[in-house]
Design an enzyme around this catalytic site. Sequence first.
Site, PDB file in Angstrom:
ATOM      1  N   ARG A  60     -10.388 -11.480   2.106  1.00 15.73           N
ATOM      2  CA  ARG A  60     -10.923 -12.580   1.596  1.00 15.73           C
ATOM      3  C   ARG A  60     -10.310 -13.891   1.610  1.00 15.73           C
ATOM      4  O   ARG A  60     -10.816 -14.952   1.633  1.00 15.73           O
ATOM      5  CB  ARG A  60     -11.443 -12.319   0.044  1.00 15.73           C
ATOM      6  CG  ARG A  60     -10.177 -12.036  -0.948  1.00 15.73           C
ATOM      7  CD  ARG A  60     -10.493 -11.237  -2.191  1.00 15.73           C
ATOM      8  NE  ARG A  60     -10.710  -9.728  -1.846  1.00 15.73           N
ATOM      9  CZ  ARG A  60     -10.924  -8.968  -2.814  1.00 15.73           C
ATOM     10  NH1 ARG A  60     -11.063  -9.294  -4.167  1.00 15.73           N
ATOM     11  NH2 ARG A  60     -11.104  -7.572  -2.606  1.00 15.73           N
ATOM     12  N   LYS A  62       0.816  -1.235  -0.024  1.00 17.81           N
ATOM     13  CA  LYS A  62      -0.076   0.091   0.129  1.00 17.81           C
ATOM     14  C   LYS A  62       0.612   1.209   0.198  1.00 17.81           C
ATOM     15  O   LYS A  62       2.007   1.096   0.356  1.00 17.81           O
ATOM     16  CB  LYS A  62      -0.807  -0.011   1.226  1.00 17.81           C
ATOM     17  CG  LYS A  62      -1.816  -0.858   1.346  1.00 17.81           C
ATOM     18  CD  LYS A  62      -2.740  -0.918   2.793  1.00 17.81           C
ATOM     19  CE  LYS A  62      -3.927  -1.878   2.568  1.00 17.81           C
ATOM     20  NZ  LYS A  62      -4.670  -1.517   1.767  1.00 17.81           N
TER      21      LYS A  62
HETATM   22  N1  BES Z   1      -8.097  -3.866   4.576  1.00 17.84           N
HETATM   23  C1  BES Z   1      -8.205  -3.416   2.970  1.00 17.84           C
HETATM   24  C2  BES Z   1      -9.557  -2.549   2.921  1.00 17.84           C
HETATM   25  C3  BES Z   1      -9.631  -1.178   3.710  1.00 17.84           C
HETATM   26  C4  BES Z   1      -9.407  -0.261   2.826  1.00 17.84           C
HETATM   27  C5  BES Z   1     -10.235  -1.068   4.730  1.00 17.84           C
HETATM   28  C6  BES Z   1      -9.796   1.159   3.573  1.00 17.84           C
HETATM   29  C7  BES Z   1     -10.573   0.070   5.478  1.00 17.84           C
HETATM   30  C8  BES Z   1     -10.089   1.212   4.852  1.00 17.84           C
HETATM   31  C9  BES Z   1      -8.158  -4.576   2.150  1.00 17.84           C
HETATM   32  O1  BES Z   1      -7.380  -5.730   2.592  1.00 17.84           O
HETATM   33  C10 BES Z   1      -7.844  -4.109   0.731  1.00 17.84           C
HETATM   34  O2  BES Z   1      -6.712  -3.823   1.006  1.00 17.84           O
HETATM   35  N2  BES Z   1      -8.625  -4.098  -0.327  1.00 17.84           N
HETATM   36  C11 BES Z   1      -8.030  -3.833  -1.563  1.00 17.84           C
HETATM   37  C12 BES Z   1      -8.641  -4.791  -2.511  1.00 17.84           C
HETATM   38  C13 BES Z   1      -7.948  -4.666  -3.814  1.00 17.84           C
HETATM   39  C14 BES Z   1      -6.457  -4.906  -3.701  1.00 17.84           C
HETATM   40  C15 BES Z   1      -8.809  -5.712  -4.736  1.00 17.84           C
HETATM   41  C16 BES Z   1      -8.579  -2.364  -1.835  1.00 17.84           C
HETATM   42  O3  BES Z   1      -9.862  -2.219  -1.203  1.00 17.84           O
HETATM   43  O4  BES Z   1      -7.733  -1.723  -2.248  1.00 17.84           O
HETATM   44 MN    MN Z   2      -5.354  -5.505   1.939  1.00 17.77          MN
END
Ligand code: BES
Ligand code: MN
Length: 504
Positions: free
Chosen positions: A351, A277
């Site tokens: 997931r 990230k």
């Molecule tokens: N934990 C994150 C989602 C999240 C984002 C929670 C902001 C709280 C606040 C999750 O694991 C994630 O990173 N999801 C990705 C999925 C993508 C890579 C398909 C996302 O939402 O960008």
């Molecule tokens: Mn994630």
Amino acid sequence: MLEFVFAKATLPKTGTIAVPLSEGAALTGLAAALDKALAGAIKRAVEAAAFTGKKGQSATILAPKPGYKKIVLLGCGEPDAFTPRAAEELGGAIAAALTKEPDATILSDGLDPAHTAHIALGARLRSYRFEKYRTTLKDDEKAKLTRLTLLSSDTAKSDAAYIPLAAIAEGVEFTRNVVTEPANILYPAEFADRIEGLKKLGLKIEVFDQKDLEKLGFGSMLAVSWGSAREPRMVVMQWLGASGAMTAEGKKSKKPKDPIAFIGKGVTFDTGGISIKPAAGMEDMKWDMAGAGTVAGLMAALAGRKAKVDAVGLVGLVENMPSGTAVRPGDVVKSYSGQTIEILNTDAEGRLVLADVLYYAQERFAPKYMVDLATLTGAIVVGLGHEYAGLFSNDDGLSEKLIAAGKATGEPLWRMPLAPPGELYDKNLNSDIADVKNIGGGRAGGSITAAQFLQRFVNAKPWAHLDIAGMAWASKDAPTVPKGASAFGVRLLDRFVAENFEAS
Ligand code: BES
Ligand code: MN
Ligand code: ZN
């Protein structure tokens, strides 16, 4: 700690007093008596402040007479709309208005004594603080409120109504505590230890460590954990409030019967892994275990109030880190269900955790309903903001029950689309080299794709998925949620259980 006392309705002669007033209603009961004792000061203040009793309104009268320190008038809205939830919001407003007072009395003598208990709950939830790491707080920065006296027309009724609410508040506080903890303190093993502390409530708790999970074949969840120096855990909590309390052939059941299963994503820190990230805001990912925190707090609430239900809570606890041992984009793993997964984005890790835990939950417990909670996607925040959590479900009846419980507790859900297996969004999950891939095409419909992925690990049993990414952490104060970890879902699911599965 804030202490609550439900007391007989007599007018205090001193101190700080909160006066709830309904919209358009004349002063009655002790509010009228207080006005008289103050030679009409309340009526004058109502006029001067154009106070109508509208919900959320407030006006303060300072030192109207020797002995009386502060009189705070609070609008309750229309009397017909004064629900238990409205009472909680009032309690929250009172707590917020009076944080700097050591104690106060609420003139709730004219209200339903059960509503009075909800005022206490609201005040307690709003007064939550997490100050264990603050060593330099100055005296004037600290909350002072330690004792609230709520006048009640029937103190026995208020006391009785508050008992289960206090158990719910304890569940909420457990959740807020674990969600707020930083990831260097709360990692999977520590989280599991904290959940084990809930044994004292009568919960049966099992902790699975890395070896146990390897033996079970949790290849999907374990892949998320590969890059971390911290070992993963799965914790299974069981509350046998129906079958264990009642007797089938005079014996207590050891196994839950047709339980409701709650499953939580517990990523104690989500860096994204190799699909790392950006730096900005990454600290928020300490609360990527809010789904698991909520499941644990909910189980604490159910056990604490001895809910007449069989319920199980399962949480998958991992840390998602990049390292030389981390899972790579393109890796293929075998999930507990037997399906192989091509991991194309290591940041779509929640997931992967839920896939194994969901499958295990249904295989082991054959639950009547399964509900999972997860801070699963950023896309749900884009879609719904911070007002509703996303609800995805293969069952209309279950959805309606959850939506109704959300409305009643002020934790609202918005239902999102979910296609049957093999249709629409689901097709995007077909992998070129494995059974399924962990992301769809692009960013379009990201929360739905995530839900569709989960559905591939649900055997057409009634199931709902709550994407709480936009709700788990509040960036500003709300009536019963101070800024910070909200514990969204604890109250909602406690209510869902109480309304639908506890024969009264
Ligand atoms: N934990 C994150 C989602 C999240 C984002 C929670 C902001 C709280 C606040 C999750 O694991 C994630 O990173 N999801 C990705 C999925 C993508 C890579 C398909 C996302 O939402 O960008
Ligand atoms: Mn994630
Ligand atoms: Zn995550």
